[in-house]
Design an enzyme around this catalytic site. Structure first.
Site, PDB file in Angstrom:
ATOM      1  N   GLN A   1     -35.147   8.367   0.906  1.00  0.00           N
ATOM      2  CA  GLN A   1     -35.675   9.446  -0.102  1.00  0.00           C
ATOM      3  C   GLN A   1     -35.759  10.576  -0.616  1.00  0.00           C
ATOM      4  OE1 GLN A   1     -40.331  10.455   0.578  1.00  0.00           O
ATOM      5  NE2 GLN A   1     -40.524   9.637  -1.638  1.00  0.00           N
TER       6      GLN A   1
ATOM      7  N   PRO B   1     -34.377  16.193   8.256  1.00  0.00           N
ATOM      8  CA  PRO B   1     -34.210  16.896   7.509  1.00  0.00           C
ATOM      9  C   PRO B   1     -35.735  17.176   6.745  1.00  0.00           C
ATOM     10  CG  PRO B   1     -33.082  14.924   6.533  1.00  0.00           C
ATOM     11  CD  PRO B   1     -33.778  15.120   7.877  1.00  0.00           C
ATOM     12  N   TYR B   2     -37.334  16.639   7.379  1.00  0.00           N
ATOM     13  CA  TYR B   2     -37.807  16.834   6.881  1.00  0.00           C
ATOM     14  C   TYR B   2     -38.830  16.942   8.619  1.00  0.00           C
ATOM     15  CZ  TYR B   2     -36.506  15.534   2.760  1.00  0.00           C
ATOM     16  OH  TYR B   2     -35.364  15.897   0.973  1.00  0.00           O
ATOM     17  N   GLY B   3     -40.254  16.936   7.919  1.00  0.00           N
ATOM     18  CA  GLY B   3     -41.162  17.712   9.234  1.00  0.00           C
ATOM     19  C   GLY B   3     -41.404  15.775   9.341  1.00  0.00           C
ATOM     20  N   GLY B   4     -42.220  15.268   7.842  1.00  0.00           N
ATOM     21  CA  GLY B   4     -42.030  13.683   8.956  1.00  0.00           C
ATOM     22  C   GLY B   4     -41.630  12.900   7.073  1.00  0.00           C
TER      23      GLY B   4
ATOM     24  N   GLU C   1     -42.650   8.899   5.633  1.00  0.00           N
ATOM     25  CA  GLU C   1     -43.889   7.995   5.427  1.00  0.00           C
ATOM     26  C   GLU C   1     -42.645   6.351   5.605  1.00  0.00           C
ATOM     27  OE1 GLU C   1     -43.059  10.375   3.430  1.00  0.00           O
ATOM     28  OE2 GLU C   1     -43.532   9.271   1.306  1.00  0.00           O
TER      29      GLU C   1
ATOM     30  N   HIS D   1     -50.682  13.383   7.204  1.00  0.00           N
ATOM     31  CA  HIS D   1     -50.623  13.309   6.517  1.00  0.00           C
ATOM     32  C   HIS D   1     -49.739  12.053   6.002  1.00  0.00           C
ATOM     33  CE1 HIS D   1     -47.868  15.306   2.434  1.00  0.00           C
ATOM     34  NE2 HIS D   1     -46.827  14.606   3.045  1.00  0.00           N
ATOM     35  N   GLU D   2     -48.164  12.086   6.662  1.00  0.00           N
ATOM     36  CA  GLU D   2     -47.653  10.751   6.425  1.00  0.00           C
ATOM     37  C   GLU D   2     -48.678   9.384   7.149  1.00  0.00           C
ATOM     38  OE1 GLU D   2     -44.889  11.391   5.868  1.00  0.00           O
ATOM     39  OE2 GLU D   2     -44.718  13.106   6.475  1.00  0.00           O
TER      40      GLU D   2
ATOM     41  N   HIS E   1     -49.985   8.586   3.891  1.00  0.00           N
ATOM     42  CA  HIS E   1     -49.057   8.222   2.441  1.00  0.00           C
ATOM     43  C   HIS E   1     -49.005   6.541   2.271  1.00  0.00           C
ATOM     44  CE1 HIS E   1     -47.079  10.925   0.628  1.00  0.00           C
ATOM     45  NE2 HIS E   1     -46.694  11.517   1.663  1.00  0.00           N
TER      46      HIS E   1
ATOM     47  N   ASP F   1     -33.856  16.148  -6.026  1.00  0.00           N
ATOM     48  CA  ASP F   1     -33.915  17.446  -5.234  1.00  0.00           C
ATOM     49  C   ASP F   1     -33.797  18.487  -4.987  1.00  0.00           C
ATOM     50  OD1 ASP F   1     -34.005  15.576  -2.399  1.00  0.00           O
ATOM     51  OD2 ASP F   1     -32.068  14.967  -2.314  1.00  0.00           O
TER      52      ASP F   1
ATOM     53  N   TYR G   1     -46.707  19.275  -4.190  1.00  0.00           N
ATOM     54  CA  TYR G   1     -47.637  18.788  -3.048  1.00  0.00           C
ATOM     55  C   TYR G   1     -48.952  19.510  -3.611  1.00  0.00           C
ATOM     56  CZ  TYR G   1     -43.853  16.913  -0.091  1.00  0.00           C
ATOM     57  OH  TYR G   1     -43.343  16.427   0.644  1.00  0.00           O
TER      58      TYR G   1
ATOM     59  N   ARG H   1     -34.646  20.773  10.274  1.00  0.00           N
ATOM     60  CA  ARG H   1     -35.696  21.138   9.259  1.00  0.00           C
ATOM     61  C   ARG H   1     -35.877  21.367   8.207  1.00  0.00           C
ATOM     62  NH1 ARG H   1     -42.660  20.452   9.805  1.00  0.00           N
ATOM     63  NH2 ARG H   1     -42.779  20.599   7.748  1.00  0.00           N
ATOM     64  N   MET H   2     -35.273  20.842   7.076  1.00  0.00           N
ATOM     65  CA  MET H   2     -34.963  21.743   5.703  1.00  0.00           C
ATOM     66  C   MET H   2     -35.638  22.735   5.340  1.00  0.00           C
ATOM     67  SD  MET H   2     -32.723  19.465   3.157  1.00  0.00           S
ATOM     68  CE  MET H   2     -34.762  18.461   2.810  1.00  0.00           C
ATOM     69  N   LYS H   3     -37.643  22.694   5.769  1.00  0.00           N
ATOM     70  CA  LYS H   3     -38.364  23.487   5.385  1.00  0.00           C
ATOM     71  C   LYS H   3     -37.620  24.852   5.862  1.00  0.00           C
ATOM     72  CE  LYS H   3     -43.352  24.115   6.652  1.00  0.00           C
ATOM     73  NZ  LYS H   3     -44.570  24.143   6.686  1.00  0.00           N
TER      74      LYS H   3
HETATM   75  N1  BES Z   1     -42.167  11.796   1.979  1.00  0.00           N
HETATM   76  C1  BES Z   1     -41.867  12.859   2.653  1.00  0.00           C
HETATM   77  C2  BES Z   1     -40.522  14.322   2.736  1.00  0.00           C
HETATM   78  C3  BES Z   1     -40.232  13.644   1.424  1.00  0.00           C
HETATM   79  C4  BES Z   1     -39.952  13.925   0.383  1.00  0.00           C
HETATM   80  C5  BES Z   1     -38.897  13.246   2.114  1.00  0.00           C
HETATM   81  C6  BES Z   1     -39.147  13.769  -0.968  1.00  0.00           C
HETATM   82  C7  BES Z   1     -37.422  13.258   0.743  1.00  0.00           C
HETATM   83  C8  BES Z   1     -37.857  13.891  -0.867  1.00  0.00           C
HETATM   84  C9  BES Z   1     -42.895  13.623   3.221  1.00  0.00           C
HETATM   85  O1  BES Z   1     -44.007  12.740   3.517  1.00  0.00           O
HETATM   86  C10 BES Z   1     -42.982  14.994   3.300  1.00  0.00           C
HETATM   87  O2  BES Z   1     -43.989  15.068   2.620  1.00  0.00           O
HETATM   88  N2  BES Z   1     -42.937  15.579   4.613  1.00  0.00           N
HETATM   89  C11 BES Z   1     -43.378  17.281   4.929  1.00  0.00           C
HETATM   90  C12 BES Z   1     -44.507  17.455   6.092  1.00  0.00           C
HETATM   91  C13 BES Z   1     -45.941  17.715   5.165  1.00  0.00           C
HETATM   92  C14 BES Z   1     -46.949  17.560   6.287  1.00  0.00           C
HETATM   93  C15 BES Z   1     -45.895  18.618   4.551  1.00  0.00           C
HETATM   94  C16 BES Z   1     -42.070  17.526   5.876  1.00  0.00           C
HETATM   95  O3  BES Z   1     -41.113  17.448   5.613  1.00  0.00           O
HETATM   96  O4  BES Z   1     -42.223  18.727   4.919  1.00  0.00           O
HETATM   97 ZN    ZN Z   2     -45.046  13.532   1.470  1.00  0.00          ZN
END
Ligand code: BES
Ligand code: ZN
Length: 646
Positions: free
Chosen positions: A133, A275-278, A280, A304-305, A308, A385, A393, A587-589
């Site tokens: 994704q 690179p992400y928290g989660g 799905e 959250h995941e 989805h 991206d 969100y 994790r990019m966040k």
């Molecule tokens: N589907 C997203 C991750 C994503 C979105 C990857 C767009 C690539 C492009 C996933 O469900 C998500 O939202 N992850 C969040 C965690 C959540 C608890 C807000 C994250 O990774 O921070």
């Molecule tokens: Zn999500």
């Protein structure tokens, strides 16, 4: 009306099923193999099928068993190279046709990260994982890479390390001996998977490494199963962190929406560069290891995941412009689960935290107000991206919450939610289709007049405020707010006379600590000495909880000229690059936001730290960090640093 991020001609002919035959080559870091597409003709006389690809080597193509010549067009920087394959003349709408493509991935593959053994927990075997994704499935297979196309798939993956995919395992059994009892890292085993439910391409996923499985206890009365995959070194911790809540959350979500359709809901805890928290991925949610906080406090990511499974994996956004339908709905339901499983105060608390992230992200897009919208009309070839932020969100979740409240609360809203999901399950939809269903539903069931005046600002607003002032239950935030206020009002008091104690946060949950540090950012930056005093009292720069640590760096780096900012910029940069261990915080966040904050304090520090650890970051994270620290690749493949003033 076609997907702005894809070059495929899926409105004329589209894939119904993909069969992947892959060999995972850890030595040369590539996947070699083939994909067979079962295509459905949607337009009489269509003469070619166009697939998306990115950095793939295409070896040969067969249409119905006959080798054909094909054309790989020049690479578009975002959309990749369109693969044009000619079809026989006279095809009738409704007929089907098989296309086989032999190919391999290349070193430029953005979807895959190949880790050296040193970058894993066990340090004994390499590791591979994907992230498709939003638009990277095309980098692991020629595919019509749009969420408007939903495909079933089967996969035969041959690998010297256990291989997992986002589907149901056919053989060898997950609960059997690891790697089918063969020698891990040496013997080849073929893993067979099947995904019988049509999914968007961005949910195709693969991981291969020294991973083991532990099933969670069966949930009474449920046919589906849950369990966890991770490297053996983490399996105990990971099992402890998630075994209590996963099945319970899934069962609760079924009560709110409709039954779970995918049969298996497994988790995979990845190495730190994920690179992400989660993510799905169907049947197999991918998770960052930063969730292993040891206190089960980060399970909202699981909520959250798994949500989805209905919003995204079930009802899917038609294309990037309607991404909020996935994330806004999921965030709304995730927080409803928190209300049901914990307390109404927990739901409010999540909205409060989300609101801060929303404000920050709205401010961040000062130069690109279009990305402040909920519905973003992307130009053809624009990079989704670039628009990725908390806006879909939290603006999305607030819109749904506003509808829930306006229409009369959960009693009248939840039946609508069920109707929405049942109506569109398995389909891909636009905001317009969602909206039409909403109004039709409430016209039929009474209440449409209450939302007649729904402000279009929800969808197209580019301001810093929501169209409606939202109130949240702030019970859990109050104590954090009070402590922040005390710090603010003590800014001119000498350190020796400050009346703070290391016990101030004893009764705080980790989320309350997050809110405390965020609240502090709403005031003028504290004097440097106060920042240092706060850090040493509360130990917030040494915590294992990455959510707290991120907020601490954002708070302490707020005044770029202060000595504290200089000091914690060095610490923050070192944290995200893993102190030279190669174990980055991927994790990019966390890493992107820390790089952004460090860059504002000391540009060279940010750039140098990144250069040191660059190769340990996932290709997607690398690309996005390069943007925040203003490094752009030039044609000669050397790096150019642009100094921008902030
Ligand atoms: N589907 C997203 C991750 C994503 C979105 C990857 C767009 C690539 C492009 C996933 O469900 C998500 O939202 N992850 C969040 C965690 C959540 C608890 C807000 C994250 O990774 O921070
Ligand atoms: Zn999500």
């Amino acid at each position: 009306m076609s997907d702005p991020t894809s070059q495929a001609n899926y409105t004329e002919i589209f894939t119904e099923h993909c069969a992947f035959k892959w060999n995972v080559d850890f030595t040369n870091k590539k996947i070699t193999g083939s994909v067979t597409h079962d295509l459905h003709v949607a337009k009489d006389g269509v003469r070619e099928v166009i697939f998306d690809t990115a950095d793939l080597d295409i070896h040969s193509v067969e249409v119905e068993g006959n080798t054909v010549s094909y054309e790989v067009k020049a690479k578009h920087p975002i959309m990749g190279s369109a693969l044009h394959i000619p079809l026989p003349s006279g095809l009738k709408s409704g007929s089907s046709i098989k296309v086989l493509i032999n190919y391999q991935t290349t070193k430029d593959c953005t979807a895959l990260q190949w880790l050296e053994k040193e970058q894993t927990q066990g340090k004994s075997f390499p590791y591979l994982f994907s992230q498709c994704q939003p638009i990277y499935a095309r980098a692991i297979s020629p595919i019509q890479d749009s969420p408007s196309v939903k495909i079933k798939y089967s996969a035969e993956v041959t690998s010297v390390l256990p291989a997992l995919m986002s589907a149901i395992r056919q053989s060898p059994p997950s609960t059997g001996p690891a790697h089918d009892g063969r020698v891990i890292g040496k013997d080849e085993v073929t893993y067979v998977y099947h995904q019988p439910i049509p999914i968007p391409s961005y949910l195709i996923a693969i991981a291969a490494g020294n991973v083991v499985y532990r099933p969670f206890p069966r949930h009474p009365g449920k046919a589906w199963t849950c369990g966890i995959w991770t490297e053996p070194e983490l399996i105990e911790d990971a099992y402890w962190e998630f075994s209590e809540d996963t099945a319970r959350f899934l069962a609760s979500a079924e009560e709110i929406v409709v039954p779970y359709r995918f049969g298996v809901y497994d988790l995979l805890v990845l190495p730190p560069s994920f690179p992400y928290g989660g993510m799905e991925n169907s049947c197999l949610t991918f998770l960052t290891p930063t969730l292993l906080a040891g206190d089960r406090t980060l399970v909202d990511v699981i909520a959250h995941e798994l949500t989805h499974s209905w919003f995204g994996n079930g009802v899917t956004h038609a294309d990037a412009s309607h991404f909020w339908l996935n994330e806004g709905w999921t965030t709304y339901i995730e927080r409803l689960l928190l209300q049901v499983l914990h307390s109404p105060a927990d739901r409010g608390f999540s909205f409060i935290i989300g609101y801060k992230a929303l404000q920050d992200d709205l401010e961040m897009y000062a130069d690109k107000p279009k990305y402040r919208r909920l519905v973003i009309e992307f130009e053809k070839g624009e990079d989704p991206d670039d628009a990725y932020s908390g806006i879909p969100y939290d603006k999305g979740a607030n819109l749904i919450l506003h509808l829930e409240r306006t229409l009369g609360g959960l009693d009248v809203f939840l039946p609508y939610v069920r109707d929405y999901v049942s109506t569109f399950m398995g389909k891909s939809i636009t905001t317009q289709e969602w909206k039409e269903h909403l109004y039709t539903y409430y016209e039929k069931n009474g209440g449409a007049e209450k939302i007649k005046a729904l402000d279009s600002g929800w969808f197209y607003g580019e301001g810093l405020e929501l169209p409606v002032k939202m109130e949240y239950d702030s019970t859990l935030a109050e104590s954090a707010y009070r402590l922040a206020e005390r710090w603010d009002s003590s800014r001119s008091v000498e350190i020796s006379k400050l009346e703070f104690s290391e016990n101030d946060m004893n009764n705080f949950s980790s989320t309350q600590k997050v809110v405390f540090l965020e609240r502090l950012q709403s005031y003028k930056p504290l004097p440097s000495s106060h920042v240092e005093h706060l850090a040493s009292l509360y130990k917030v720069s040494a915590t294992h909880n990455a959510e707290i640590r991120l907020r601490f760096y954002q708070f302490s780096l707020a005044d770029p000229t202060s000595p504290a900012a200089q000091k914690y910029a060095v610490e923050g940069a070192d944290w995200v690059i893993g102190g030279g261990t190669g174990m980055v915080v991927g994790r990019m966040k966390f890493c992107r936001d820390v790089f952004r904050a460090v860059y504002k304090v000391d540009k060279d520090l940010a750039v140098d730290a990144f250069q040191k650890a660059k190769n340990s970051f996932h290709p997607i994270a690398r690309k996005l960090i390069e943007k925040v620290i203003c490094i752009f690749k030039t044609h000669s493949d050397s790096f150019q640093v642009l100094t921008l003033s902030f």
